[in-house]
Scaffold this motif. Structure first.
Motif, PDB file in Angstrom:
ATOM      1  N   LEU A  97       0.977  -1.599  -0.606  1.00 35.68           N
ATOM      2  CA  LEU A  97      -0.361  -0.046  -0.387  1.00 35.68           C
ATOM      3  C   LEU A  97       1.238   1.228   0.161  1.00 35.68           C
ATOM      4  CD1 LEU A  97      -2.881  -1.152   2.728  1.00 35.68           C
ATOM      5  CD2 LEU A  97      -2.492  -0.952   0.286  1.00 35.68           C
ATOM      6  N   LEU A  98       1.931   0.778   0.672  1.00 41.57           N
ATOM      7  CA  LEU A  98       2.983   2.482   0.912  1.00 41.57           C
ATOM      8  C   LEU A  98       3.486   3.091  -0.742  1.00 41.57           C
ATOM      9  CD1 LEU A  98       4.318   1.741   4.429  1.00 41.57           C
ATOM     10  CD2 LEU A  98       2.960   4.101   3.946  1.00 41.57           C
ATOM     11  N   ALA A  99       4.429   1.318  -1.373  1.00 39.25           N
ATOM     12  CA  ALA A  99       4.896   2.169  -2.779  1.00 39.25           C
ATOM     13  C   ALA A  99       3.958   1.887  -3.671  1.00 39.25           C
ATOM     14  CB  ALA A  99       4.884   0.291  -3.010  1.00 39.25           C
ATOM     15  N   THR A 100       2.064   1.605  -3.471  1.00 36.26           N
ATOM     16  CA  THR A 100       1.508   2.321  -4.277  1.00 36.26           C
ATOM     17  C   THR A 100       0.964   3.566  -3.674  1.00 36.26           C
ATOM     18  OG1 THR A 100       0.150   0.160  -4.154  1.00 36.26           O
ATOM     19  CG2 THR A 100      -0.859   2.083  -4.761  1.00 36.26           C
ATOM     20  N   ALA A 101       0.898   3.735  -2.514  1.00 37.60           N
ATOM     21  CA  ALA A 101       0.728   5.869  -2.110  1.00 37.60           C
ATOM     22  C   ALA A 101       1.661   6.609  -2.554  1.00 37.60           C
ATOM     23  CB  ALA A 101       0.233   5.446  -1.011  1.00 37.60           C
ATOM     24  N   LEU A 102       2.522   6.126  -2.460  1.00 36.37           N
ATOM     25  CA  LEU A 102       3.733   6.934  -2.540  1.00 36.37           C
ATOM     26  C   LEU A 102       4.877   7.066  -3.631  1.00 36.37           C
ATOM     27  CD1 LEU A 102       5.293   6.272   1.367  1.00 36.37           C
ATOM     28  CD2 LEU A 102       4.286   8.334   0.657  1.00 36.37           C
ATOM     29  N   LEU A 103       5.268   6.181  -4.494  1.00 38.38           N
ATOM     30  CA  LEU A 103       6.013   5.974  -4.970  1.00 38.38           C
ATOM     31  C   LEU A 103       5.955   5.325  -6.643  1.00 38.38           C
ATOM     32  CD1 LEU A 103       8.395   2.714  -3.762  1.00 38.38           C
ATOM     33  CD2 LEU A 103       8.681   5.346  -3.337  1.00 38.38           C
ATOM     34  N   GLU A 104       6.518   7.180  -7.505  1.00 37.30           N
ATOM     35  CA  GLU A 104       6.406   7.237  -9.068  1.00 37.30           C
ATOM     36  C   GLU A 104       7.213   6.245  -9.491  1.00 37.30           C
ATOM     37  OE1 GLU A 104       3.857   8.152 -10.044  1.00 37.30           O
ATOM     38  OE2 GLU A 104       3.677   9.278  -8.699  1.00 37.30           O
ATOM     39  N   PRO A 105       7.655   4.777 -10.808  1.00 39.97           N
ATOM     40  CA  PRO A 105       8.243   4.650 -11.482  1.00 39.97           C
ATOM     41  C   PRO A 105       9.680   4.884 -11.179  1.00 39.97           C
ATOM     42  CG  PRO A 105       6.229   4.262 -12.866  1.00 39.97           C
ATOM     43  CD  PRO A 105       6.246   5.184 -11.528  1.00 39.97           C
ATOM     44  N   GLY A 106      10.802   4.952 -11.192  1.00 34.67           N
ATOM     45  CA  GLY A 106      11.834   5.564 -11.136  1.00 34.67           C
ATOM     46  C   GLY A 106      12.543   6.305  -9.704  1.00 34.67           C
ATOM     47  N   ASP A 107      11.233   6.207  -8.751  1.00 34.73           N
ATOM     48  CA  ASP A 107      11.437   6.873  -7.319  1.00 34.73           C
ATOM     49  C   ASP A 107      12.823   6.185  -6.855  1.00 34.73           C
ATOM     50  OD1 ASP A 107      10.004   9.249  -7.542  1.00 34.73           O
ATOM     51  OD2 ASP A 107       8.099   8.073  -6.827  1.00 34.73           O
ATOM     52  N   THR A 108      13.711   6.958  -5.649  1.00 35.22           N
ATOM     53  CA  THR A 108      14.722   5.904  -5.107  1.00 35.22           C
ATOM     54  C   THR A 108      14.475   5.521  -4.209  1.00 35.22           C
ATOM     55  OG1 THR A 108      16.296   7.396  -6.269  1.00 35.22           O
ATOM     56  CG2 THR A 108      17.703   6.428  -4.353  1.00 35.22           C
ATOM     57  N   VAL A 109      14.596   4.580  -3.382  1.00 41.10           N
ATOM     58  CA  VAL A 109      14.008   3.998  -2.274  1.00 41.10           C
ATOM     59  C   VAL A 109      15.724   3.789  -1.576  1.00 41.10           C
ATOM     60  CG1 VAL A 109      12.931   2.383  -0.795  1.00 41.10           C
ATOM     61  CG2 VAL A 109      11.966   3.212  -2.755  1.00 41.10           C
ATOM     62  N   LEU A 110      15.915   4.106  -0.412  1.00 39.51           N
ATOM     63  CA  LEU A 110      17.096   4.105   0.977  1.00 39.51           C
ATOM     64  C   LEU A 110      17.068   1.923   1.452  1.00 39.51           C
ATOM     65  CD1 LEU A 110      18.910   7.176   1.226  1.00 39.51           C
ATOM     66  CD2 LEU A 110      19.202   6.395  -0.203  1.00 39.51           C
ATOM     67  N   VAL A 111      17.292   1.677   1.742  1.00 42.36           N
ATOM     68  CA  VAL A 111      17.430   0.946   2.871  1.00 42.36           C
ATOM     69  C   VAL A 111      18.379   0.422   3.118  1.00 42.36           C
ATOM     70  CG1 VAL A 111      15.657  -0.074   0.958  1.00 42.36           C
ATOM     71  CG2 VAL A 111      17.729  -1.592   0.509  1.00 42.36           C
ATOM     72  N   GLU A 112      18.057  -0.292   4.111  1.00 49.38           N
ATOM     73  CA  GLU A 112      19.836  -0.937   4.900  1.00 49.38           C
ATOM     74  C   GLU A 112      19.950  -2.066   3.691  1.00 49.38           C
ATOM     75  OE1 GLU A 112      18.467  -1.568   9.240  1.00 49.38           O
ATOM     76  OE2 GLU A 112      16.537  -2.052   7.591  1.00 49.38           O
ATOM     77  N   ASP A 113      21.758  -2.709   4.179  1.00 54.43           N
ATOM     78  CA  ASP A 113      22.297  -3.214   3.118  1.00 54.43           C
ATOM     79  C   ASP A 113      22.849  -4.833   4.750  1.00 54.43           C
ATOM     80  OD1 ASP A 113      22.755  -4.395   0.462  1.00 54.43           O
ATOM     81  OD2 ASP A 113      24.968  -4.018   0.873  1.00 54.43           O
ATOM     82  N   PRO A 114      23.137  -5.671   4.744  1.00 56.32           N
ATOM     83  CA  PRO A 114      21.490  -6.088   4.035  1.00 56.32           C
ATOM     84  C   PRO A 114      20.449  -6.067   3.588  1.00 56.32           C
ATOM     85  CG  PRO A 114      22.000  -7.806   5.795  1.00 56.32           C
ATOM     86  CD  PRO A 114      23.041  -6.676   5.415  1.00 56.32           C
ATOM     87  N   THR A 115      19.379  -6.033   3.719  1.00 54.26           N
ATOM     88  CA  THR A 115      17.695  -5.778   4.926  1.00 54.26           C
ATOM     89  C   THR A 115      16.559  -6.999   4.294  1.00 54.26           C
ATOM     90  OG1 THR A 115      15.528  -3.501   4.272  1.00 54.26           O
ATOM     91  CG2 THR A 115      16.722  -4.765   2.189  1.00 54.26           C
TER      92      THR A 115
END
Length: 407
Positions: free
Chosen positions: A120-138
């Protein structure tokens, strides 16, 4: 003359259109594929991140279903609102307040596990090409979710204490991301917990740079030792931009498939609309039974029993790793959760060694799929929750034999 095939000739059959690009480019979960290899009952599996089924409060859960189906069958078998059962939302809000996060029930949206909350969050917030930061690994399923949304997923350097704030500040300046996704407490896959000082730095970076924070917390109530660390969502600098995700899967039962998200009003409303397009609402009867269970049963007493069992199982795993893994291996000792993160010496490949392990009737999850950037092929995740200490000891004996055979 009408169009079509000539009289007597074979009919033309055109191929169906291709799958959507986002599906065609996404692989299945390597963890799920590994679990399929370990379904034989003789396999001692450290692979699945599953709660211990023998510890489920099946009697209390059954009683809750019996009661709501007896007392309110017409309501609990009917459609309900997208936001979720009011009694369940109130119960979750009460538990959050008891743990230091005052919450209005209206700030919550009930979801089909916290995994749906991510969607739901990905649908509500993200457009194709938007950048998401994550821990490494996650968390692997988060990588899949953001990938389906067409996001650029960029890893941030992390260490034994979780995401590195200095590296995060550099990544935010360089990448201009829309959100940062973290599992800050007993992280999957590493079991690490982000210290309070780092949480404050993360909150400051997010506030200064206009960044959404997604705080995924399925394991926070599974602490065996040490002091609790406040949620990011409770920190003043992060309160207006943090989405907190929770789940009943690890504390009640995953088969109930219920979770929740706590979000600022505008984002929560957007997630409600997105959920309406997916499933209208979560199961009415499951929500009602969960609310009834929380009202009638003592979940905290149940969790005390679960924590003690998991603590003993963690100890059995961690204390036995020295004899099972090659000399030069390293591993951590998490204060809670479900996972231990280990690393074999340089030159070892946990993925290629898995086949030998399964041949010895033991399994783990290679660490490589959890990395958004270059993978660490020597890393592996071990879950300690679904076997007794005696079974864990036997599993480690098998693992040691497998690794020695492959050497």
């Amino acid at each position: 003359m009408t169009s079509g095939t000539l009289t007597g000739s074979a009919p033309v059959t055109a191929p169906v259109p291709p799958l959507a690009a986002r599906v065609a480019s996404a692989g299945s979960s390597p963890v799920r594929e590994i679990l399929a290899l370990t379904e034989r009952p003789e396999v001692i599996s450290f692979a699945g991140g599953l709660p211990a089924p023998e510890l489920f409060d099946s009697g209390g859960i059954r009683a809750a279903y019996d009661r709501v189906l007896t007392e309110e069958p017409q309501r609990v078998l009917q459609y309900s609102t997208t936001e979720g059962d009011p009694a369940l939302r109130a119960a979750v809000a009460g538990r959050l307040a008891d743990r230091g996060l005052p919450t209005d029930p209206r700030a919550l949206l009930v979801t089909t596990g916290s995994q749906q909350a991510l969607t739901l969050l990905a649908t509500a917030l993200l457009e194709p090409g938007d950048t998401v930061l994550v821990e490494d690994p996650t968390y692997l399923a988060a990588l899949q979710c953001f990938g389906f949304a067409g996001a650029r997923v960029v890893p941030v350097r992390s260490d034994e204490d979780g995401v590195d704030p200095g590296a995060l500040a550099e990544a935010v300046e360089r990448e201009r991301p829309k959100l940062l996704y973290l599992v800050p407490t007993f992280q999957n896959p590493t079991g690490r917990t982000l210290p309070l000082a780092r949480r404050r730095e993360v909150a400051e970076i997010a506030a200064r740079n206009g960044l959404w924070l997604v705080e995924d917390d399925p394991y926070g109530e599974l602490r065996f030792e040490g002091a609790s660390v406040p949620w990011l969502a409770s920190l003043p600098r992060a309160a207006d931009r943090t989405v907190l995700l929770g789940s009943f899967s690890k504390v009640m039962a995953p088969g109930v498939r219920l979770g929740w998200l706590r979000a600022p009003a505008a984002l929560r409303r957007a997630c409600v609309v997105a959920k309406q397009s997916l499933d209208l609402h979560c199961s009415t009867v499951d929500q009602a039974a969960a609310a009834r269970y929380l009202a009638d049963s003592d979940l905290d007493a149940h969790l005390t029993r679960v924590r003690e069992a998991y603590r003993q199982r963690r100890d059995a795993l961690v204390d036995g790793l020295a004899a099972a893994l090659p000399e030069g291996s390293t591993w951590n000792r998490p204060e809670g959760g479900m996972f231990v993160w280990a690393r074999l010496p340089e030159g070892h490949d946990a993925t290629s060694l898995l086949r030998e392990a399964v041949a010895h009737d033991v399994a783990y999850v290679p660490g490589a799929p959890f990395f958004a950037g270059p993978p660490d092929h020597a890393a592996l995740r071990l879950s300690f929750t679904t076997h007794t200490p005696m079974e864990i000891g036997e599993g480690l004996n098998r693992l040691g034999e497998a690794l020695r055979t492959a050497a």
